[in-house]
Scaffold this motif. Structure first.
Motif, short mmCIF file in Angstrom:
data_model
loop_
_atom_site.label_atom_id
_atom_site.label_comp_id
_atom_site.label_asym_id
_atom_site.label_seq_id
_atom_site.Cartn_x
_atom_site.Cartn_y
_atom_site.Cartn_z
N PRO A 233 1.91 -2.35 0.01
CA PRO A 233 0.80 -2.06 -0.62
C PRO A 233 -0.02 -1.12 -0.18
O PRO A 233 -0.34 -0.95 0.96
N GLU A 234 -0.16 0.14 -0.94
CA GLU A 234 -1.09 1.12 -0.53
C GLU A 234 -2.48 1.02 -0.69
O GLU A 234 -3.27 1.65 0.02
N ASN A 235 -2.97 0.16 -1.64
CA ASN A 235 -4.31 0.05 -1.84
C ASN A 235 -4.98 -1.09 -0.83
O ASN A 235 -6.01 -1.55 -1.18
N GLU A 236 -4.17 -1.57 0.17
CA GLU A 236 -4.86 -2.64 1.19
C GLU A 236 -4.98 -1.99 2.31
O GLU A 236 -4.22 -1.07 2.70
N ILE A 237 -5.94 -2.26 3.14
CA ILE A 237 -5.97 -1.81 4.37
C ILE A 237 -5.10 -2.43 5.65
O ILE A 237 -5.39 -3.47 5.80
N ASP A 238 -4.18 -1.59 5.86
CA ASP A 238 -3.49 -1.89 7.03
C ASP A 238 -2.74 -3.39 6.80
O ASP A 238 -2.95 -4.42 7.57
#
Length: 184
Positions: free
Chosen positions: A12-17
């Motif tokens: 997922p790109e919309n989660e932080i790390d």
């Protein structure tokens, strides 16, 4: 096409790390392919050997020839699952390839099975791995990662059992089975 933005194979790109796996493929294609588990923001995890916290763990090293034998079946299996969830498909490229944490666990099971086996048994391992359900692969990963899940721990515990179970205990795919007439 995708309902959620992702990178690589479903990260997922919309989660932080997020926790994920990194498959590092050399540009020359001659160096070992390495698989690293990155704990992301949920880490670090305590490592008793390091006697402290670690953010990443080297899970596997595979020679390039064996990697090429399993790269396409892995890509196809992962992309089929991603497509069923309406996520963008991925592909293997030179450099760092990000893989969703659950897909990475499944990948490790196959790579652990082939990292030290006879090369002629790799198709049997792919065939047996394909026949497992994702939940079964996750369970095998959990059992092996607990006490023999690092790259250099290939000949002990569950890693050894996975290798025997998926290679020597599995049937070869039909394309690799000798026919009755070949023996004459």
């Amino acid at each position: 096409m995708s309902s959620r933005p992702t990178a690589g194979f479903g990260v997922p790109e919309n989660e932080i790390d997020p926790q994920h796996f990194i498959v590092r493929i050399s540009p020359s294609g001659r160096e070992l392919v390495t698989v690293i588990e990155d704990y992301g923001i949920s880490g670090p995890k305590f490592d008793s050997e390091e006697n402290g916290p670690v953010d990443q763990v080297l899970r596997c090293r595979v020679d390039p020839r064996r990697w090429r034998m399993v790269a396409t079946p892995l890509r196809n299996a992962f992309n089929e699952r991603l497509k069923s969830r309406k996520l963008r498909s991925g592909r293997w490229e030179a450099g760092d390839n990000r893989v969703h944490r659950l897909l990475g666990r499944e990948m490790c099971v196959l790579l652990w099975a082939i990292d030290e086996c006879d090369e002629s048994l790799v198709p049997a391992a792919v065939n047996a791995w394909t026949g497992l359900r994702p939940e079964e692969r996750w369970w095998l990963y959990a059992m092996a990662a607990h006490n023999s899940g690092k790259a250099d721990e290939y000949n002990r515990g569950w890693r050894k059992a996975i290798r025997y179970g998926l290679t020597e205990g599995a049937a070869l795919p039909d394309a690799y089975r000798p026919t009755l007439l070949e023996g004459l």
